[in-house]
Design a protein around this motif. Structure first.
Motif, mmCIF file in Angstrom:
data_model
loop_
_atom_site.group_PDB
_atom_site.id
_atom_site.type_symbol
_atom_site.label_atom_id
_atom_site.label_comp_id
_atom_site.label_asym_id
_atom_site.label_seq_id
_atom_site.Cartn_x
_atom_site.Cartn_y
_atom_site.Cartn_z
ATOM 1 N N VAL A 130 38.693 45.116 50.690
ATOM 2 C CA VAL A 130 37.843 44.041 50.182
ATOM 3 C C VAL A 130 37.004 43.504 51.335
ATOM 4 O O VAL A 130 37.526 43.262 52.432
ATOM 5 N N ASN A 131 35.717 43.302 51.073
ATOM 6 C CA ASN A 131 34.795 42.740 52.061
ATOM 7 C C ASN A 131 33.849 41.807 51.304
ATOM 8 O O ASN A 131 32.937 42.251 50.628
ATOM 9 N N ILE A 134 45.745 34.302 47.879
ATOM 10 C CA ILE A 134 45.429 33.940 49.256
ATOM 11 C C ILE A 134 44.395 32.823 49.178
ATOM 12 O O ILE A 134 43.307 33.008 48.623
ATOM 13 N N VAL A 135 44.739 31.653 49.701
ATOM 14 C CA VAL A 135 43.896 30.471 49.585
ATOM 15 C C VAL A 135 43.156 30.250 50.904
ATOM 16 O O VAL A 135 43.759 30.244 51.978
ATOM 17 N N THR A 136 41.831 30.072 50.822
ATOM 18 C CA THR A 136 41.023 29.752 51.999
ATOM 19 C C THR A 136 40.440 28.350 51.842
ATOM 20 O O THR A 136 40.253 27.872 50.720
ATOM 21 N N LYS A 137 40.132 27.714 52.977
ATOM 22 C CA LYS A 137 39.673 26.317 52.939
ATOM 23 C C LYS A 137 38.381 26.152 53.717
ATOM 24 O O LYS A 137 38.230 26.670 54.821
ATOM 25 N N ASN A 138 37.429 25.431 53.134
ATOM 26 C CA ASN A 138 36.195 25.043 53.809
ATOM 27 C C ASN A 138 36.485 23.777 54.623
ATOM 28 O O ASN A 138 36.825 22.740 54.064
ATOM 29 N N MET A 147 38.035 24.794 48.286
ATOM 30 C CA MET A 147 38.807 26.011 48.497
ATOM 31 C C MET A 147 38.394 27.126 47.550
ATOM 32 O O MET A 147 38.068 26.886 46.386
ATOM 33 N N ILE A 148 38.426 28.347 48.080
ATOM 34 C CA ILE A 148 38.226 29.559 47.293
ATOM 35 C C ILE A 148 39.445 30.438 47.504
ATOM 36 O O ILE A 148 39.901 30.616 48.642
ATOM 37 N N SER A 149 39.985 30.976 46.420
ATOM 38 C CA SER A 149 41.175 31.800 46.507
ATOM 39 C C SER A 149 40.900 33.223 46.052
ATOM 40 O O SER A 149 40.031 33.472 45.206
ATOM 41 N N TYR A 150 41.671 34.134 46.622
ATOM 42 C CA TYR A 150 41.639 35.533 46.196
ATOM 43 C C TYR A 150 42.886 35.783 45.373
ATOM 44 O O TYR A 150 44.011 35.653 45.862
ATOM 45 N N VAL A 209 38.445 33.104 42.891
ATOM 46 C CA VAL A 209 38.404 31.986 41.959
ATOM 47 C C VAL A 209 38.205 30.690 42.736
ATOM 48 O O VAL A 209 38.571 30.580 43.919
ATOM 49 N N GLN A 210 37.623 29.705 42.070
ATOM 50 C CA GLN A 210 37.536 28.370 42.643
ATOM 51 C C GLN A 210 38.911 27.732 42.568
ATOM 52 O O GLN A 210 39.484 27.611 41.486
ATOM 53 N N GLU A 211 39.474 27.374 43.696
ATOM 54 C CA GLU A 211 40.841 26.867 43.737
ATOM 55 C C GLU A 211 40.901 25.407 43.341
ATOM 56 O O GLU A 211 40.233 24.563 43.930
ATOM 57 N N THR A 212 41.708 25.118 42.317
ATOM 58 C CA THR A 212 41.874 23.734 41.846
ATOM 59 C C THR A 212 43.327 23.270 41.924
ATOM 60 O O THR A 212 43.626 22.135 41.579
ATOM 61 N N ASN A 213 44.214 24.161 42.364
ATOM 62 C CA ASN A 213 45.638 23.825 42.404
ATOM 63 C C ASN A 213 46.077 23.235 43.748
ATOM 64 O O ASN A 213 47.206 22.835 43.912
#
Length: 269
Positions: free
Chosen positions: A210-211, A241-245, A251-254, A262-266
């Motif tokens: 994935v890139n 896998i959760v990433t953070k701005n 946050m955006i998660s894979y 996905v847009q992380e809301t959890n």
């Protein structure tokens, strides 16, 4: 260096300019077998820093290496901010420097943790296909099945400690500062700063799976194309896998199961 206890932080070891052991510690404090291993960016025989081995029980330090223009050195560090930058494999400490070496762009060093004997196993090169970066700077490193694995800018470098051979591959065009990664099974998930690129690498075959640039996803998720990723972590419940701005903590998660972002809301910042 401080020791954190339930009652607070207490001084553990004082670095000083007076004893020629080096000072201005940075990067990861690697703990192994009752010792901690640290790098310094100043002092030592060449005033370019040192590698220290500190006996945790005794609180005493031994200098393993004086950095030089040949071994490479690191006088400053922008990314990563201090973790996962060195490993020990079979009694050898592997370090990535950001400056010096044959190309003045840093090195990969192998240091014997008992004798301090050391070898430059790789002189880093210009970042390929990039006009915006001229150096690797420090990367992030792990041990995987006996291999030393380093991700630095847009390259994956793998040193087989048994055959003593190194291979390098370019992961994407351009340059970026690697900031964090997470190993899950044989899959290594890597996040970058500035352009916020997200990679998934299968370490069993050293294949890029994935890139994805997260800043382009942020435009559709948040209405803004700025996304500076600083960390990532694994959510075992959601299998993501959760990433953070770091600017606004969005946050955006894979999602591993669906191979989608996905847009992380959890989670919250």
């Amino acid at each position: 260096i401080y020791k954190v206890t339930p009652s607070g932080a207490l001084p553990f070891y004082n670095l000083t300019q007076a004893n020629n052991l080096g000072y201005n510690a940075f990067g990861q404090i690697l703990v192994d077998g009752g010792f901690m291993y640290i790098e310094t960016s100043a002092g030592g025989a060449n005033n370019l820093g040192t590698v220290l081995k500190i006996d945790i029980a005794a609180g005493t330090a031994t200098k393993l290496l004086d950095f030089s223009s040949v071994t490479g050195f690191t006088s400053y560090i922008l990314n990563p901010t201090g973790n996962k930058d060195k490993v020990i494999i079979n009694g050898k400490l592997y370090i990535n420097t950001a400056q010096g070496g044959a190309n003045s762009l840093g090195t990969i060093l192998e240091v014997d943790i008992v004798t301090g004997a050391h070898t430059v196993i790789y002189d880093l090169l210009n970042t390929p296909s990039s006009s915006s970066a001229s150096t690797f700077s420090k990367g992030l490193a792990i041990e995987y099945n006996g291999d030393y694995v380093l991700v630095a800018h847009n390259r994956l470098l793998v040193y087989n400690t048994t055959t003593q051979t190194l291979t390098a591959q370019t992961l994407f065009t351009g340059a970026a500062a690697v900031n964090d990664f997470h190993l899950l099974g044989s899959d290594l998930y890597v996040v970058y700063n500035s352009i916020a690129r997200f990679l998934k690498i299968d370490l069993s075959t050293y294949t890029l799976l994935v890139n994805q640039r997260l800043d382009t996803l942020a435009s559709s998720f948040f209405g803004a194309n700025t996304y500076f990723s600083t960390t990532c972590f694994y959510d075992s419940v959601l299998n993501r896998i959760v990433t953070k701005n770091y600017i606004d903590l969005k946050m955006i998660s894979y999602d591993i199961a669906t191979n989608t972002f996905v847009q992380e809301t959890n989670h919250s910042g």
